[in-house]
Design an enzyme around this catalytic site. Sequence first.
Site, PDB file in Angstrom:
ATOM      1  N   HIS A 132      -3.229  -5.094   1.486  1.00 11.69           N
ATOM      2  CA  HIS A 132      -2.415  -5.457   2.840  1.00 11.69           C
ATOM      3  C   HIS A 132      -2.454  -7.043   2.889  1.00 11.69           C
ATOM      4  CE1 HIS A 132      -2.374  -1.283   4.466  1.00 11.69           C
ATOM      5  NE2 HIS A 132      -3.481  -1.256   3.482  1.00 11.69           N
ATOM      6  N   GLU A 174      -1.051  -8.586   5.018  1.00 11.17           N
ATOM      7  CA  GLU A 174      -0.766  -8.795   6.417  1.00 11.17           C
ATOM      8  C   GLU A 174      -2.152  -8.930   7.134  1.00 11.17           C
ATOM      9  OE1 GLU A 174      -0.654  -6.024   5.156  1.00 11.17           O
ATOM     10  OE2 GLU A 174      -1.038  -4.406   6.364  1.00 11.17           O
ATOM     11  N   CYS A 215       0.867  -1.090  -0.187  1.00 13.84           N
ATOM     12  CA  CYS A 215       0.028  -0.029   0.101  1.00 13.84           C
ATOM     13  C   CYS A 215       0.915   1.398   0.101  1.00 13.84           C
ATOM     14  CB  CYS A 215      -1.138  -0.217   1.334  1.00 13.84           C
ATOM     15  SG  CYS A 215      -2.395   1.001   0.881  1.00 13.84           S
TER      16      CYS A 215
HETATM   17  N1  GLN Z   1      -3.440   6.349   0.895  1.00 16.70           N
HETATM   18  C1  GLN Z   1      -2.316   5.991   1.620  1.00 16.70           C
HETATM   19  C2  GLN Z   1      -1.015   6.883   1.131  1.00 16.70           C
HETATM   20  O1  GLN Z   1      -0.799   6.950  -0.047  1.00 16.70           O
HETATM   21  C3  GLN Z   1      -2.051   4.512   1.490  1.00 16.70           C
HETATM   22  C4  GLN Z   1      -3.155   3.981   2.515  1.00 16.70           C
HETATM   23  C5  GLN Z   1      -2.759   2.751   3.260  1.00 16.70           C
HETATM   24  O2  GLN Z   1      -1.361   2.506   3.224  1.00 16.70           O
HETATM   25  N2  GLN Z   1      -3.403   1.985   3.734  1.00 16.70           N
HETATM   26  O3  GLN Z   1      -0.225   7.168   1.863  1.00 16.70           O
END
Ligand code: GLN
Length: 192
Positions: free
Chosen positions: A172, A174, A79
């Site tokens: 994610h 995890e 992410c």
């Molecule tokens: N939208 C967040 C970002 O770009 C990422 C969100 C997340 O890691 N769950 O920083």
Amino acid sequence: MKIGVLSIQGAVSEHLKHLELCRVEAVPVKTIENLSEVSGLIIPGGESTTIGKLIEVYGLDGPIKERARNGTLAVFGTCAGMALMARDVADGSTDQPKLGLMNTIVKRNAFGRQKESFETGLDFKGLEHPLVAVFIRAPIILEAGDNVEILASLPEGIVAARQANLLATSFHPELTGDQRLHQLFVDICKAL
Ligand code: GLN
């Protein structure tokens, strides 16, 4: 072999638990010394601008870039971690911090407000059965260079990719009980 989880923000303990279930020694990484002891580093989700700025404050950006490029460190970004690993962030502000490890262009928060968080079944290259992928204000990869292998996509774009010792997912892994992507990362670390 030790594998680290960048311990600045985000789902650190969940990543550590998944790595332990893959039978490797898993350690939080906060300092240059911690980093020097690990073969692989997971950069968890969170807020990519915050994590990126703190990586610089802790002086970790230099060693991460150098070791990722010379192949002595594997990196798995989930992410926000995926956004930090990208060569470029399409909609990033001018002070958007970047590690620039992967030949990718990433768009942050790519799934729009109404779908900001969702989970879905996902086919993943090399895995026999689909996995359940949890997306939380997730980024996508808009562009991937020739040296980047696309591992999973949704209609909105690429959501998982690998470039040699570098692995990135929009979602994610995890947050489910499935260790297969952590095991893939452990295997990448073992092959360094
Ligand atoms: N939208 C967040 C970002 O770009 C990422 C969100 C997340 O890691 N769950 O920083």
